[in-house]
Design a protein around this motif. Sequence first.
Motif, short mmCIF file in Angstrom:
data_model
loop_
_atom_site.label_atom_id
_atom_site.label_comp_id
_atom_site.label_asym_id
_atom_site.label_seq_id
_atom_site.Cartn_x
_atom_site.Cartn_y
_atom_site.Cartn_z
N ASP A 418 60.95 104.89 39.64
CA ASP A 418 61.41 104.51 38.30
C ASP A 418 61.73 105.81 37.60
O ASP A 418 60.85 106.53 37.15
CB ASP A 418 60.28 103.74 37.60
N THR A 419 63.03 106.13 37.55
CA THR A 419 63.46 107.47 37.13
C THR A 419 63.83 107.45 35.65
O THR A 419 64.79 106.79 35.27
CB THR A 419 64.67 107.92 37.96
N THR A 423 71.56 111.13 29.45
CA THR A 423 72.79 111.91 29.55
C THR A 423 72.49 113.37 29.25
O THR A 423 73.00 114.28 29.90
CB THR A 423 73.84 111.37 28.55
N ASP A 507 62.89 108.87 22.65
CA ASP A 507 62.12 107.80 23.29
C ASP A 507 60.65 107.86 22.89
O ASP A 507 60.11 108.93 22.61
CB ASP A 507 62.18 107.94 24.82
N ARG A 522 63.48 103.32 22.97
CA ARG A 522 63.97 104.24 21.94
C ARG A 522 63.19 104.04 20.64
O ARG A 522 62.86 102.91 20.27
CB ARG A 522 65.46 103.97 21.66
N ARG A 533 74.05 102.37 26.60
CA ARG A 533 73.51 103.02 25.41
C ARG A 533 74.52 102.91 24.27
O ARG A 533 75.66 103.36 24.42
CB ARG A 533 73.23 104.47 25.78
O1 PRX Z 1 65.74 105.20 26.42
C1 PRX Z 1 65.84 105.87 27.64
C2 PRX Z 1 66.55 105.00 28.64
O2 PRX Z 1 67.91 105.35 28.60
C3 PRX Z 1 68.12 106.39 27.64
C4 PRX Z 1 69.20 107.31 28.11
O3 PRX Z 1 70.41 106.64 28.20
P1 PRX Z 1 71.67 107.34 28.84
O4 PRX Z 1 71.87 108.67 28.22
O5 PRX Z 1 72.78 106.37 28.78
O6 PRX Z 1 71.26 107.60 30.35
C5 PRX Z 1 70.94 106.52 31.15
C6 PRX Z 1 70.82 106.98 32.57
C7 PRX Z 1 69.95 108.14 32.79
C8 PRX Z 1 66.78 107.06 27.54
O7 PRX Z 1 66.65 107.78 26.33
N1 PRX Z 1 66.03 105.19 29.99
C9 PRX Z 1 66.65 105.77 31.03
N2 PRX Z 1 65.90 105.69 32.14
C10 PRX Z 1 64.76 105.05 31.80
C11 PRX Z 1 64.84 104.73 30.43
N3 PRX Z 1 63.84 104.12 29.79
C12 PRX Z 1 62.74 103.80 30.50
N4 PRX Z 1 62.59 104.06 31.81
C13 PRX Z 1 63.58 104.67 32.50
N5 PRX Z 1 63.43 104.88 33.80
#
Ligand code: PRX
Length: 654
Positions: A418-419, A423, A507, A522, A533
Amino acid sequence: MSTIPEMPAREVPDRVRQGSHSPIQSLDDWRRSWMAARDNPDGFWLRESQARLAWQTPPTQGLRGDFHTIADSQVSWFADGTLNVTESCLDQHLATRGDKVAILWEGDEPGVTRALTYRELYVEVCRTAAALRSLGVQKGERVIIYMGMVPEAAIAMLACARIGAVHSVVFGGFSAEALRDRIRDCAAEVIITQDEGLRGGRVIPLKATCDDACVGERHVRKVLVYQHTSAPVDWLPERDVWWHEALADVAVSELPAVPCVAEDPLFVLYTSGSTGRPKGLVHTCAGYLTWASYTHEVVFDLREDDVYACMADVGWITGHTYIVYGPLCNGATTLMFESTPLYPDAGRYWDIVARHGVTVFYTAPTAIRALAAQGDGFVTDYDRSSLRVLGTVGEPINPEAWEWYYDVVGEGRCNIVDTWWQTETGGIAITPIAPATPTKPGSATFAMPAIVPVIVNDEAQPVVGPGEGRLCLAQPWPGMARTVWGDHERYVSTYFSTFPGFYFTGDGCRRDAEGYHFITGRVDDVLNVSGHRMGTAEFEAVLISVEAIAEAGVVGFPHPIKGQGVYAYVVLQPGVHDETRLLAAANAACRNQIGAHARIDVVQVVPGLPKTRSGKVMRRILRKIAEGAPEQLGDLSTLADPGVVVAIIAGSRR
Ligand code: PRX
């Protein structure tokens, strides 16, 4: 004593450990690497970057700058090195892996596939780069890529990089207006698109949307068009160029890579924030690629024979880092998927796994939830014995979806990673490492080397041990975005002013007594709908452009499949009483101004928005009502007109 319930961790299944060559094989290895990267970042990352990248001039400098001085100067990594990222992604593999499949493509219809070897990909990238150069594209110039999921999207990205141009990929679901905003913001003069995209049996008119975006944009000199469906398209002969004709004209199969400085921008990628228009985050060549390569290999425990499938779209950061740059730098076979998990039915992913022998599979919780809702039969119909690692990204994964992924898809044989990342982070930041980390459903577990998470409580104090608060990162890492295109001040104020000296992620996060991190979502005004997002401010700007609407407040609410749904409170213009078709009108405006992925679920007409006496909308109240928890509104003493809240609760649609 912690009040947070403890959950036992699950050991890594034996099969995941067998045959692993990853540099991190156990929690002890992870701890050692993490401490080495924290205590001696220069030594750790210079070694990694030199081992992973094909440098023209190897760097002698590691990290320069920190989060305290970031307002005046950017952080840099490897600043005295020179390279071209395509030599790391292509040239360095030709001798050893020239005939290995680099990109394995599965089209919209099941079984429509293409495979490009590293040598073939190299030739295509060189030809496309030469074509771009013949169109006059210069080093440092921005090129917009507005395409679907075809191999040529990755080729276009790499072709830009080959000549030192800066690509900005715009997700093919964005509307003409959203595309135009991005073209303008980065002052792009050249766009690469395709006639049409295909997705789930539907046609996406990419060239037509691009044409609409370019109306009146005189600075757009050239539009390079890849022919995918061969549908007729409108054509401006002085501007539009067919991809195949441009490549035939240049007639080369090699092109020397343009030397870049490590910190030259590699790409700009737009993403939504709490306020204003989307920001163009800038990622640089060497730090980004080192991070992409390291995280991709270590987290997924990459092996030479892996068939690695990330189901994201290249329009988002996941596609950049884990379809294109990370896997190609690591010489992996990376699968690109044009369609959707539900087309033609909910068995599509597992059909792909079975036919291509996928070993590492990476998708989003929203897809997992949507597929789980269709029943296990769609999964068990297909042979999944090739799978070893299952990844998720993009949003918090609820434990039920995690268990389903683990038990039904992975049959308890695979480890789940669970990564958590963004961005802004460029690559994975908090995550299990496949062969090393015992997992807990719903937890992203521990930080990667270079990532120093700090949870800050409501009193702005770091939480020591178990607890909950806002997630910050305390030290620079190689893959971090360096700035916002054209607006370093906005970068500093967005990420570094809330908690000075820290990068603030936006977050929330909970840490248990064993140090496991659970991302809670968030805490700002960013929505995460189906892993997409979007800013509440963007929705609000669209809504007030609708004729009938005077004011709007938009918040998220929990949604069983999409993670979050979009709830809009609107105040109508004086004299407007007709509420029928309001949702349809609002969504038509969202589609036109943002894209088809931006949809409002609920519109509630309200007499006014809850505001403080100084006129600020109290979004906390709107959020609680949308969540269906009006009994938890908290302190309302600063509210200008309590009657508004009573009316909103009475008319709530939840
Ligand atoms: O809230 C977190 C969520 O996705 C946000 C980032 O979105 P974006 O920049 O579009 O990138 C998405 C792909 C990496 C973060 O601030 N998020 C991403 N991965 C997780 C997550 N929330 C919980 N668990 C995760 N594994």
